[in-house]
Design an enzyme around this catalytic site. Sequence first.
Site, mmCIF file in Angstrom:
data_model
loop_
_atom_site.group_PDB
_atom_site.id
_atom_site.type_symbol
_atom_site.label_atom_id
_atom_site.label_comp_id
_atom_site.label_asym_id
_atom_site.label_seq_id
_atom_site.Cartn_x
_atom_site.Cartn_y
_atom_site.Cartn_z
ATOM 1 N N GLY A 8 -13.262 -3.404 0.267
ATOM 2 C CA GLY A 8 -14.633 -2.902 0.384
ATOM 3 C C GLY A 8 -14.944 -1.835 -0.646
ATOM 4 N N GLY A 22 -8.468 -8.340 -0.234
ATOM 5 C CA GLY A 22 -7.180 -8.556 0.412
ATOM 6 C C GLY A 22 -6.702 -9.992 0.321
ATOM 7 C CE LYS A 77 -14.018 -9.847 4.885
ATOM 8 N NZ LYS A 77 -13.319 -8.718 4.269
ATOM 9 N NE ARG A 87 -4.345 -1.533 1.624
ATOM 10 C CZ ARG A 87 -5.311 -1.923 2.429
ATOM 11 N NH1 ARG A 87 -5.173 -1.773 3.733
ATOM 12 N NH2 ARG A 87 -6.421 -2.447 1.937
HETATM 13 P P1 ADP Z 1 -11.199 -11.246 0.038
HETATM 14 O O1 ADP Z 1 -10.328 -10.715 1.156
HETATM 15 O O2 ADP Z 1 -10.411 -11.613 -1.178
HETATM 16 O O3 ADP Z 1 -12.360 -10.340 -0.246
HETATM 17 P P2 ADP Z 1 -12.722 -12.891 1.869
HETATM 18 O O4 ADP Z 1 -12.169 -12.113 3.005
HETATM 19 O O5 ADP Z 1 -14.170 -12.763 1.567
HETATM 20 O O6 ADP Z 1 -11.844 -12.630 0.546
HETATM 21 O O7 ADP Z 1 -12.490 -14.459 2.118
HETATM 22 C C1 ADP Z 1 -11.202 -15.008 2.314
HETATM 23 C C2 ADP Z 1 -11.273 -16.110 3.333
HETATM 24 O O8 ADP Z 1 -12.263 -17.053 2.960
HETATM 25 C C3 ADP Z 1 -9.986 -16.887 3.433
HETATM 26 O O9 ADP Z 1 -9.479 -16.712 4.734
HETATM 27 C C4 ADP Z 1 -10.396 -18.331 3.181
HETATM 28 O O10 ADP Z 1 -9.772 -19.240 4.062
HETATM 29 C C5 ADP Z 1 -11.866 -18.305 3.452
HETATM 30 N N1 ADP Z 1 -12.587 -19.366 2.773
HETATM 31 C C6 ADP Z 1 -12.695 -19.569 1.445
HETATM 32 N N2 ADP Z 1 -13.401 -20.659 1.163
HETATM 33 C C7 ADP Z 1 -13.784 -21.182 2.346
HETATM 34 C C8 ADP Z 1 -14.553 -22.317 2.730
HETATM 35 N N3 ADP Z 1 -15.092 -23.133 1.828
HETATM 36 N N4 ADP Z 1 -14.748 -22.522 4.049
HETATM 37 C C9 ADP Z 1 -14.214 -21.699 4.965
HETATM 38 N N5 ADP Z 1 -13.480 -20.616 4.668
HETATM 39 C C10 ADP Z 1 -13.266 -20.357 3.378
HETATM 40 MG MG MG Z 2 -10.575 -10.786 3.297
#
Ligand code: ADP
Ligand code: MG
Length: 376
Positions: free
Chosen positions: A358, A335, A185, A34
């Site tokens: 976000g 992230g 999320k 960043r």
């Molecule tokens: P980003 O930061 O790219 O927006 P998120 O924060 O929504 O992504 O999700 C990332 C997290 O989701 C990771 O820590 C990963 O371990 C978790 N995750 C992905 N698939 C699963 C699953 N099937 N069950 C539990 N956790 C999961």
């Molecule tokens: Mg995340």
Amino acid sequence: MRTLDDLDVDGRRVLVRVDFNVPLEDGRIGDDTRIRAALPTLRELRERGARLLLAAHLGRPKERDPALSLAPVAARLGELLDVEVVLAPDLHHVPDGDVVMLENVRYEPGETKNDPDLARRYAALADAYVNDAFGAAHRAHASTEGVAHLLPSAAGRLLEREVSTLTAILREPEHPLVAIVGGAKVTDKIGVLAAFVERADAVLIGGAMCFPFLAAQGHEIGSSLCEAEGVAPAQRILDAGGDRLRLPVDLVLGRDFAADTQRRELDGVDVPDGWMGLDVGARTAAAYAREIEGAGTVFWNGPMGAFELEPFAAGTRTVAQAVADCAGTTVVGGGDSAAALAAFGLADRVTHLSTGGGASLELIEGKTLPGVEALT
Ligand code: ADP
Ligand code: MG
């Protein structure tokens, strides 16, 4: 949106809001991406004769928590710019200098309330305002929104590029437009899915994101991560865009969220009791990769599984490789998605890696970001 091309900065002190919300490990910076992302704007402003007054937040301090001081960030920026970056302890003691950084703006109680008095105090310290903090642009805070109305103001180069790249995906994508949405999320990302089922040619669902959809279709999900309040919105999205949605056809299961848990592959998506889906299966990943490789535009947010755990990383790795190999425009937000790309050594193989999780989702949903709106 006004940009640096619209702002006279020569000989002026420019307040620059940057997103330096870096991960800290024992007081040391874990990843300085960043900070590096703001360098083009900071260098351009200095070359054009501006003195810099930087404003940033770090974490969510309740009060003046010294563990969340920007001191390590100021030191790292000094190394990268090859100048001394002076840290101002508070708004009453802001020294003059070529590059000065204010302490963590979240130390100010009025910051997140967008307090007009605080915005006026920021404005009194500078002659112009530049916002380059894309990752904070979806928040209307005193340093991201309030102050923008009180000084001649414009977007920095990073904010400009983030907004133009992400809005182009919505407005004028090269087709086929393929959206990949995964991660954990679910309720945060429902709005983005709703936007994509209307516009994209294919929406590939992975990660824990798939379980509300599979549950809505009547499948057993075992102990998979599934927010109950995600099921009804998932049903609505299935109704609206069912033919464009792709859901897993096979899964990799574990007993619990751990690298050393018992693991098994499931040809199908009915998860037995006592098991949880932790990755998409090989057939699913291969089918997703084929859609991605032929895409004109790809937007990816959210890993396909628990990629931090090696036994459950394969689906995310296959998708990441396909995104890297795609000849079209590829944009990655989030992230953990960015961390996954970096872990696979593919971060420089995509067109654009968004610095705002976000903020990038809200922009893709078609929402206006207060920090951007204030610069138009
Ligand atoms: P980003 O930061 O790219 O927006 P998120 O924060 O929504 O992504 O999700 C990332 C997290 O989701 C990771 O820590 C990963 O371990 C978790 N995750 C992905 N698939 C699963 C699953 N099937 N069950 C539990 N956790 C999961
Ligand atoms: Mg995340």
